[in-house]
Design a protein around this motif. Structure first.
Motif, PDB file in Angstrom:
ATOM      1  N   GLU A 282      18.141  39.769  73.529  1.00 40.31           N
ATOM      2  CA  GLU A 282      18.225  38.516  72.806  1.00 40.31           C
ATOM      3  C   GLU A 282      19.224  38.628  71.663  1.00 40.31           C
ATOM      4  O   GLU A 282      19.584  39.733  71.227  1.00 40.31           O
ATOM      5  CB  GLU A 282      16.857  38.112  72.263  1.00 40.31           C
ATOM      6  N   VAL A 283      19.658  37.469  71.180  1.00 42.42           N
ATOM      7  CA  VAL A 283      20.559  37.374  70.040  1.00 42.42           C
ATOM      8  C   VAL A 283      20.002  36.318  69.094  1.00 42.42           C
ATOM      9  O   VAL A 283      19.623  35.224  69.527  1.00 42.42           O
ATOM     10  CB  VAL A 283      21.987  36.984  70.470  1.00 42.42           C
ATOM     11  N   SER A 284      19.943  36.646  67.804  1.00 46.73           N
ATOM     12  CA  SER A 284      19.501  35.695  66.791  1.00 46.73           C
ATOM     13  C   SER A 284      20.653  35.383  65.850  1.00 46.73           C
ATOM     14  O   SER A 284      21.387  36.293  65.435  1.00 46.73           O
ATOM     15  CB  SER A 284      18.318  36.258  65.997  1.00 46.73           C
ATOM     16  N   GLU A 285      20.797  34.115  65.522  1.00 40.28           N
ATOM     17  CA  GLU A 285      21.878  33.664  64.644  1.00 40.28           C
ATOM     18  C   GLU A 285      21.409  32.438  63.873  1.00 40.28           C
ATOM     19  O   GLU A 285      20.314  31.924  64.104  1.00 40.28           O
ATOM     20  CB  GLU A 285      23.134  33.317  65.461  1.00 40.28           C
ATOM     21  N   THR A 286      22.262  31.960  62.969  1.00 40.57           N
ATOM     22  CA  THR A 286      22.049  30.672  62.327  1.00 40.57           C
ATOM     23  C   THR A 286      23.226  29.780  62.680  1.00 40.57           C
ATOM     24  O   THR A 286      24.303  30.258  63.060  1.00 40.57           O
ATOM     25  CB  THR A 286      21.932  30.796  60.799  1.00 40.57           C
ATOM     26  N   GLY A 287      23.024  28.467  62.584  1.00 38.04           N
ATOM     27  CA  GLY A 287      24.107  27.536  62.898  1.00 38.04           C
ATOM     28  C   GLY A 287      23.684  26.109  62.628  1.00 38.04           C
ATOM     29  O   GLY A 287      22.569  25.852  62.150  1.00 38.04           O
ATOM     30  N   TRP A 288      24.565  25.184  62.953  1.00 39.84           N
ATOM     31  CA  TRP A 288      24.259  23.765  62.725  1.00 39.84           C
ATOM     32  C   TRP A 288      24.458  22.920  63.985  1.00 39.84           C
ATOM     33  O   TRP A 288      23.986  21.787  64.048  1.00 39.84           O
ATOM     34  CB  TRP A 288      25.155  23.196  61.617  1.00 39.84           C
ATOM     35  N   GLY A 289      25.117  23.458  65.013  1.00 40.20           N
ATOM     36  CA  GLY A 289      25.428  22.654  66.190  1.00 40.20           C
ATOM     37  C   GLY A 289      24.929  23.277  67.480  1.00 40.20           C
ATOM     38  O   GLY A 289      24.686  24.489  67.565  1.00 40.20           O
ATOM     39  N   GLU A 290      24.768  22.415  68.491  1.00 39.09           N
ATOM     40  CA  GLU A 290      24.370  22.853  69.828  1.00 39.09           C
ATOM     41  C   GLU A 290      25.605  23.102  70.680  1.00 39.09           C
ATOM     42  O   GLU A 290      26.612  22.401  70.544  1.00 39.09           O
ATOM     43  CB  GLU A 290      23.467  21.798  70.475  1.00 39.09           C
TER      44      GLU A 290
ATOM     45  N   ASP B 119      26.481  25.306  55.419  1.00 32.51           N
ATOM     46  CA  ASP B 119      26.363  24.169  56.343  1.00 32.51           C
ATOM     47  C   ASP B 119      25.395  24.458  57.483  1.00 32.51           C
ATOM     48  O   ASP B 119      25.073  23.569  58.273  1.00 32.51           O
ATOM     49  CB  ASP B 119      27.736  23.780  56.907  1.00 32.51           C
ATOM     50  N   HIS B 120      24.925  25.697  57.603  1.00 26.83           N
ATOM     51  CA  HIS B 120      23.995  26.038  58.685  1.00 26.83           C
ATOM     52  C   HIS B 120      22.615  25.464  58.378  1.00 26.83           C
ATOM     53  O   HIS B 120      22.128  25.542  57.249  1.00 26.83           O
ATOM     54  CB  HIS B 120      23.910  27.554  58.869  1.00 26.83           C
ATOM     55  N   THR B 121      22.002  24.902  59.405  1.00 24.73           N
ATOM     56  CA  THR B 121      20.719  24.210  59.239  1.00 24.73           C
ATOM     57  C   THR B 121      19.567  24.877  59.991  1.00 24.73           C
ATOM     58  O   THR B 121      18.406  24.599  59.692  1.00 24.73           O
ATOM     59  CB  THR B 121      20.839  22.762  59.735  1.00 24.73           C
ATOM     60  N   HIS B 122      19.875  25.708  60.990  1.00 29.49           N
ATOM     61  CA  HIS B 122      18.825  26.266  61.848  1.00 29.49           C
ATOM     62  C   HIS B 122      19.010  27.769  62.060  1.00 29.49           C
ATOM     63  O   HIS B 122      20.135  28.295  61.999  1.00 29.49           O
ATOM     64  CB  HIS B 122      18.850  25.597  63.233  1.00 29.49           C
ATOM     65  N   ARG B 123      17.886  28.421  62.310  1.00 30.19           N
ATOM     66  CA  ARG B 123      17.900  29.796  62.807  1.00 30.19           C
ATOM     67  C   ARG B 123      17.439  29.749  64.258  1.00 30.19           C
ATOM     68  O   ARG B 123      16.449  29.085  64.576  1.00 30.19           O
ATOM     69  CB  ARG B 123      16.962  30.687  61.992  1.00 30.19           C
ATOM     70  N   TRP B 124      18.150  30.420  65.152  1.00 28.63           N
ATOM     71  CA  TRP B 124      17.799  30.358  66.559  1.00 28.63           C
ATOM     72  C   TRP B 124      17.889  31.722  67.217  1.00 28.63           C
ATOM     73  O   TRP B 124      18.585  32.616  66.734  1.00 28.63           O
ATOM     74  CB  TRP B 124      18.670  29.348  67.313  1.00 28.63           C
TER      75      TRP B 124
END
Length: 267
Positions: free
Chosen positions: A92-100, A37-42
């Protein structure tokens, strides 16, 4: 101990930026992800304000480790180990997710500073800025902008959301002052030599149009001055408003005193 003596009357600051960059996951990345369900890498980060030459990273020209001991990022509780302690650059921290969601950022300084940690807050931004974004002092709130499809969002490129700030140290310890002066920050460029867009921020609605052109944004000294001017203007408005309410309060107190005298029992 001379090093633990504070240098009175001295103020020194260090410019930083904090915020995030987000990109849409490719179909292949989504297929191989543990979270379909994850849509973005941030990436959320705290960096020096100046960007390195020819870099595609916002900020980060200087190493902050000489005065920053640790940066703690508090993510949404749905993430494993949501409290992330970063003890060395890059902070910094990098993760993936779908919501703000809102991220708490706590900056702890080196022991020599004798300073308390500070806490900042950043709203993780995944979706592109929209021209329908509600601007400050708007008489009406526009409708919530539609979130673009992953395909269209990918065409728009990375989303950037960064805030400029200055960490101010007043009356620093002698040894900490020497440490800071030994590491002067790289000056911000007067203007973007590479024609990079200026970062958009809610406090500067005029920057929205420029940010929509895409590309990696860059902070400049002109932006620094504009932000300082906006803060001074806001401070002036607050002072005027305080004076207005103080006058109203004085008038109300006089009216109350007058009424109390009228209601006081006569001897």
């Amino acid at each position: 101990m001379a090093d633990r003596v504070r240098v009175r009357g001295v103020t020194i600051h260090r410019p930083i930026i904090y915020g995030n960059t987000a990109t849409v996951l490719t179909p292949a990345e989504r297929e191989t992800s543990h979270y379909p369900d994850h849509t973005h890498r941030w990436t959320v980060a705290v960096r020096s304000a100046t960007s390195a030459p020819d870099s595609d990273v916002v900020g980060g020209a200087d190493d902050l480790a000489y005065f920053v001991k640790r940066v703690t990022f508090k993510l949404h509780d749905t993430y494993p180990n949501p409290t992330r302690n970063i003890d060395k650059p890059p902070f910094e921290v990098s993760e993936t997710g779908w919501g703000e969601f809102e991220i708490q950022i706590r900056i702890t300084f080196v022991a020599e500073s004798g300073e308390k940690a500070i806490t900042l807050y950043h709203h993780l931004k995944l979706h592109p800025w929209s021209v329908t974004f509600p601007l400050p002092n708007a008489t009406s709130v526009p409708a919530e902008p539609e979130i673009p499809s992953p395909e269209n969002a990918a065409k728009l490129g990375p989303v950037h959301s960064w805030q400029y700030d200055e960490i101010v140290f007043a009356d620093p310890f002698q040894n900490f002052l020497a440490l800071l002066t030994a590491h002067p920050p790289t000056p911000l460029p007067k203007t973007s030599l590479s024609k990079k867009p200026i970062p958009f921020h809610m406090s500067n609605p005029a920057s929205l149009e420029a940010s929509l052109k895409g590309g990696v944004p860059e902070f400049t000294s002109a932006m620094e001055k504009e932000e300082a001017d906006r803060l001074e203007e806001a401070k002036g408005k607050i002072i005027k408003e305080q004076e207005r309410w103080r006058s109203i309060l004085i008038e109300k107190e006089k009216e109350l005193e007058r009424l109390q005298k009228l209601l006081a029992p006569k001897e």
